[in-house]
Design a protein around this motif. Structure first.
Motif, PDB file in Angstrom:
ATOM      1  N   ALA A 161       0.820  -1.209   0.000  1.00 21.24           N
ATOM      2  CA  ALA A 161       0.000   0.000   0.000  1.00 21.24           C
ATOM      3  C   ALA A 161       0.855   1.261   0.000  1.00 21.24           C
ATOM      4  CB  ALA A 161      -0.933   0.001   1.205  1.00 21.24           C
ATOM      5  N   ASP A 162       1.984   1.234   0.698  1.00 17.27           N
ATOM      6  CA  ASP A 162       2.842   2.417   0.745  1.00 17.27           C
ATOM      7  C   ASP A 162       3.345   2.800  -0.635  1.00 17.27           C
ATOM      8  OD1 ASP A 162       2.508   2.644   3.448  1.00 17.27           O
ATOM      9  OD2 ASP A 162       4.457   1.788   3.985  1.00 17.27           O
ATOM     10  N   VAL A 163       3.569   1.811  -1.490  1.00 18.79           N
ATOM     11  CA  VAL A 163       4.017   2.110  -2.852  1.00 18.79           C
ATOM     12  C   VAL A 163       2.871   2.691  -3.668  1.00 18.79           C
ATOM     13  CG1 VAL A 163       5.001   1.148  -4.965  1.00 18.79           C
ATOM     14  CG2 VAL A 163       5.793   0.324  -2.740  1.00 18.79           C
ATOM     15  N   VAL A 164       1.681   2.119  -3.512  1.00 20.15           N
ATOM     16  CA  VAL A 164       0.507   2.675  -4.195  1.00 20.15           C
ATOM     17  C   VAL A 164       0.319   4.138  -3.797  1.00 20.15           C
ATOM     18  CG1 VAL A 164      -1.995   2.523  -4.487  1.00 20.15           C
ATOM     19  CG2 VAL A 164      -0.620   0.428  -4.369  1.00 20.15           C
ATOM     20  N   ARG A 165       0.437   4.408  -2.510  1.00 19.39           N
ATOM     21  CA  ARG A 165       0.247   5.781  -2.031  1.00 19.39           C
ATOM     22  C   ARG A 165       1.347   6.703  -2.539  1.00 19.39           C
ATOM     23  NH1 ARG A 165      -0.349   3.081   3.473  1.00 19.39           N
ATOM     24  NH2 ARG A 165      -2.518   2.370   3.505  1.00 19.39           N
ATOM     25  N   ALA A 166       2.576   6.194  -2.623  1.00 17.97           N
ATOM     26  CA  ALA A 166       3.680   7.015  -3.124  1.00 17.97           C
ATOM     27  C   ALA A 166       3.481   7.371  -4.586  1.00 17.97           C
ATOM     28  CB  ALA A 166       5.006   6.287  -2.932  1.00 17.97           C
ATOM     29  N   VAL A 167       3.059   6.395  -5.377  1.00 22.06           N
ATOM     30  CA  VAL A 167       2.769   6.684  -6.787  1.00 22.06           C
ATOM     31  C   VAL A 167       1.641   7.706  -6.887  1.00 22.06           C
ATOM     32  CG1 VAL A 167       1.896   5.707  -8.943  1.00 22.06           C
ATOM     33  CG2 VAL A 167       3.590   4.436  -7.601  1.00 22.06           C
ATOM     34  N   ALA A 168       0.610   7.499  -6.085  1.00 26.33           N
ATOM     35  CA  ALA A 168      -0.546   8.398  -6.127  1.00 26.33           C
ATOM     36  C   ALA A 168      -0.190   9.818  -5.718  1.00 26.33           C
ATOM     37  CB  ALA A 168      -1.654   7.854  -5.228  1.00 26.33           C
ATOM     38  N   ALA A 169       0.793   9.964  -4.825  1.00 27.31           N
ATOM     39  CA  ALA A 169       1.184  11.293  -4.340  1.00 27.31           C
ATOM     40  C   ALA A 169       2.260  11.946  -5.193  1.00 27.31           C
ATOM     41  CB  ALA A 169       1.673  11.186  -2.893  1.00 27.31           C
ATOM     42  N   SER A 170       2.801  11.217  -6.160  1.00 23.93           N
ATOM     43  CA  SER A 170       3.877  11.767  -6.992  1.00 23.93           C
ATOM     44  C   SER A 170       3.325  12.732  -8.032  1.00 23.93           C
ATOM     45  CB  SER A 170       4.640  10.636  -7.691  1.00 23.93           C
ATOM     46  OG  SER A 170       5.358   9.857  -6.757  1.00 23.93           O
ATOM     47  N   ASP A 171       4.153  13.702  -8.375  1.00 19.88           N
ATOM     48  CA  ASP A 171       3.796  14.697  -9.391  1.00 19.88           C
ATOM     49  C   ASP A 171       4.467  14.268 -10.692  1.00 19.88           C
ATOM     50  OD1 ASP A 171       3.022  16.891 -10.785  1.00 19.88           O
ATOM     51  OD2 ASP A 171       4.085  18.358  -9.558  1.00 19.88           O
ATOM     52  N   LEU A 172       3.667  13.740 -11.622  1.00 16.77           N
ATOM     53  CA  LEU A 172       4.199  13.151 -12.858  1.00 16.77           C
ATOM     54  C   LEU A 172       3.477  13.767 -14.059  1.00 16.77           C
ATOM     55  CD1 LEU A 172       4.221   9.442 -11.599  1.00 16.77           C
ATOM     56  CD2 LEU A 172       6.166  11.032 -11.631  1.00 16.77           C
ATOM     57  N   PRO A 173       3.782  15.009 -14.390  1.00 19.15           N
ATOM     58  CA  PRO A 173       3.003  15.728 -15.406  1.00 19.15           C
ATOM     59  C   PRO A 173       3.121  15.163 -16.813  1.00 19.15           C
ATOM     60  CG  PRO A 173       4.950  16.989 -14.785  1.00 19.15           C
ATOM     61  CD  PRO A 173       4.843  15.849 -13.810  1.00 19.15           C
ATOM     62  N   ALA A 174       4.176  14.389 -17.119  1.00 20.42           N
ATOM     63  CA  ALA A 174       4.353  13.851 -18.466  1.00 20.42           C
ATOM     64  C   ALA A 174       3.846  12.424 -18.600  1.00 20.42           C
ATOM     65  CB  ALA A 174       5.826  13.910 -18.866  1.00 20.42           C
ATOM     66  N   LEU A 175       3.411  11.812 -17.495  1.00 20.52           N
ATOM     67  CA  LEU A 175       3.048  10.400 -17.526  1.00 20.52           C
ATOM     68  C   LEU A 175       1.810  10.173 -18.393  1.00 20.52           C
ATOM     69  CD1 LEU A 175       4.337   7.924 -15.988  1.00 20.52           C
ATOM     70  CD2 LEU A 175       2.255   7.925 -14.624  1.00 20.52           C
ATOM     71  N   THR A 176       1.945   9.287 -19.372  1.00 19.69           N
ATOM     72  CA  THR A 176       0.811   8.914 -20.220  1.00 19.69           C
ATOM     73  C   THR A 176       0.338   7.492 -19.958  1.00 19.69           C
ATOM     74  OG1 THR A 176       2.247   8.171 -22.031  1.00 19.69           O
ATOM     75  CG2 THR A 176       1.555  10.479 -22.050  1.00 19.69           C
ATOM     76  N   ASP A 177       1.175   6.677 -19.326  1.00 16.46           N
ATOM     77  CA  ASP A 177       0.873   5.253 -19.165  1.00 16.46           C
ATOM     78  C   ASP A 177       1.252   4.823 -17.750  1.00 16.46           C
ATOM     79  OD1 ASP A 177       0.784   2.467 -19.240  1.00 16.46           O
ATOM     80  OD2 ASP A 177       1.634   2.319 -21.240  1.00 16.46           O
ATOM     81  N   LEU A 178       0.258   4.373 -16.984  1.00 16.19           N
ATOM     82  CA  LEU A 178       0.491   3.884 -15.631  1.00 16.19           C
ATOM     83  C   LEU A 178      -0.088   2.488 -15.505  1.00 16.19           C
ATOM     84  CD1 LEU A 178       1.377   4.238 -12.673  1.00 16.19           C
ATOM     85  CD2 LEU A 178      -0.851   5.300 -12.224  1.00 16.19           C
ATOM     86  N   GLU A 179       0.744   1.544 -15.071  1.00 13.71           N
ATOM     87  CA  GLU A 179       0.314   0.154 -14.931  1.00 13.71           C
ATOM     88  C   GLU A 179       0.753  -0.382 -13.575  1.00 13.71           C
ATOM     89  OE1 GLU A 179       0.923  -4.165 -17.226  1.00 13.71           O
ATOM     90  OE2 GLU A 179       1.137  -2.266 -18.318  1.00 13.71           O
ATOM     91  N   LEU A 180      -0.224  -0.760 -12.766  1.00 14.66           N
ATOM     92  CA  LEU A 180       0.040  -1.311 -11.442  1.00 14.66           C
ATOM     93  C   LEU A 180      -0.626  -2.672 -11.329  1.00 14.66           C
ATOM     94  CD1 LEU A 180      -0.691   1.838  -9.199  1.00 14.66           C
ATOM     95  CD2 LEU A 180       1.514   1.105 -10.148  1.00 14.66           C
ATOM     96  N   TRP A 181       0.184  -3.717 -11.067  1.00 10.76           N
ATOM     97  CA  TRP A 181      -0.356  -5.034 -10.767  1.00 10.76           C
ATOM     98  C   TRP A 181      -0.558  -5.084  -9.260  1.00 10.76           C
ATOM     99  CZ3 TRP A 181       2.477  -9.392 -13.969  1.00 10.76           C
ATOM    100  CH2 TRP A 181       2.517  -9.013 -15.322  1.00 10.76           C
TER     101      TRP A 181
END
Length: 315
Positions: A161-181
């Protein structure tokens, strides 16, 4: 279960660096270099293989690196690998794509791969565009701001969960593709749908067009959350595959916001009824949505009156 190594990584052919031969290699042109040592009784550790690689190949020309196995990844984490990459960041100005942990189940089962804190890979490589990680055991990350990352893929049988939350809290303005298993509790998944809320709001992901929230034993709840998410109308591709998706999740997708703007909806490895599959086809295929509704090996098992269903990639 992952049975094959990558042969292409973000448009580049993957070429294995020959660690046991003379430290010279011919000019391969643009490739993704796979640097790996045997996971059992290697002749030397991964940092030594990486040093040999940098001695044989002009590191300034390297565009992509695929990290394969390291010594005893079921016991030893990726910290020495991450440290070696970070220490060499100044030598790798052209690096744009990086994958950490390209191992098959024969090398090490995905949920046995011991990872580490991967935050430094993003802070040390501000021009990185593609980052892939396999394995969730001991994986950690802190929120980051990264201006150039375009795709982030984290493949696990259980994502902390901590990784999910870290990704969710990150500022990634160029990200077009996010994949989480997301995985299962049995293999370390302890996130909730609420942890996904910042991702589903889309506030820090203004350019996201492909979202995969897959391989979850809570796939129905994930599907319901996505169906109501503010980010959904901006997506072109949605992947809710590999999980325990039942008719309740399919109903939520049909009852939620319109999906006809999607180019593709991937629901493969599901537990949907034939009737629900036909309703999804009738609702979406006339609008040109490419649907993957293949159940694949999603078989139910019953024991002592209880029905058991599994994700596609667990152990």
């Amino acid at each position: 279960m992952i049975t094959e190594l990558q042969n292409e990584f973000h448009g580049l052919p993957v070429v294995e660096f020959p660690i046991d031969t003379a430290p010279t290699v011919p000019d391969q042109g643009p490739v993704a270099w796979r640097i790996s040592v045997p996971t059992y009784e290697p002749p030397f550790d991964w940092p030594e293989a990486f040093a040999r690689f940098r001695a044989a190949v002009d590191p300034a020309s390297v565009q992509a690196i695929v990290v394969g196995g390291w010594s005893d990844p079921y016991d030893e984490g990726s910290a020495p690998v991450v440290a070696a990459l970070v220490a060499a960041a100044g030598e790798l100005p052209a690096l744009r794509s990086l994958f950490l942990g390209d191992m098959t189940s024969e090398d090490c089962e995905i949920s046995w791969i011991v990872q580490s804190d991967v935050t430094a890979l993003l802070t040390a490589f501000p021009r990185l565009e593609h980052l892939g990680i396999r394995g969730g055991s001991q994986l950690t990350m802190t929120p980051v701001q990264h201006e150039n990352l375009r795709s982030l893929v984290i493949e696990t049988g259980g994502l902390p969960a901590d990784v999910v939350r870290a990704v969710a809290a990150s500022d990634l303005p160029a990200l077009t593709d996010l994949e989480l298993w997301l995985g299962t509790e049995e293999y370390g998944a302890d996130s909730s749908v609420e942890d996904l809320a910042p991702i589903l709001s889309g506030e820090k992901l203004p350019r996201l067009t492909r979202l995969a929230l897959s391989n979850s034993d809570q796939q129905d709840a994930v599907a319901a959350a996505v169906a109501a998410a503010p980010i959904l109308p901006r997506l072109r591709a949605l992947d809710l595959s590999k999980g325990v998706l039942l008719d309740a999740g399919g109903e939520a997708l049909l009852a939620g916001q319109s999906l006809i703007h999607l180019e593709s909806l991937d629901l493969h490895h599901n537990y949907l009824s034939d009737g629900l599959r036909e309703r999804l086809r009738a609702a979406l295929e006339p609008s040109g949505v490419r649907l993957n509704l293949d159940a694949e090996d999603a078989d139910e098992d019953e024991y002592d009156g209880t029905i058991y269903r599994s994700v596609a990639v667990g152990e």
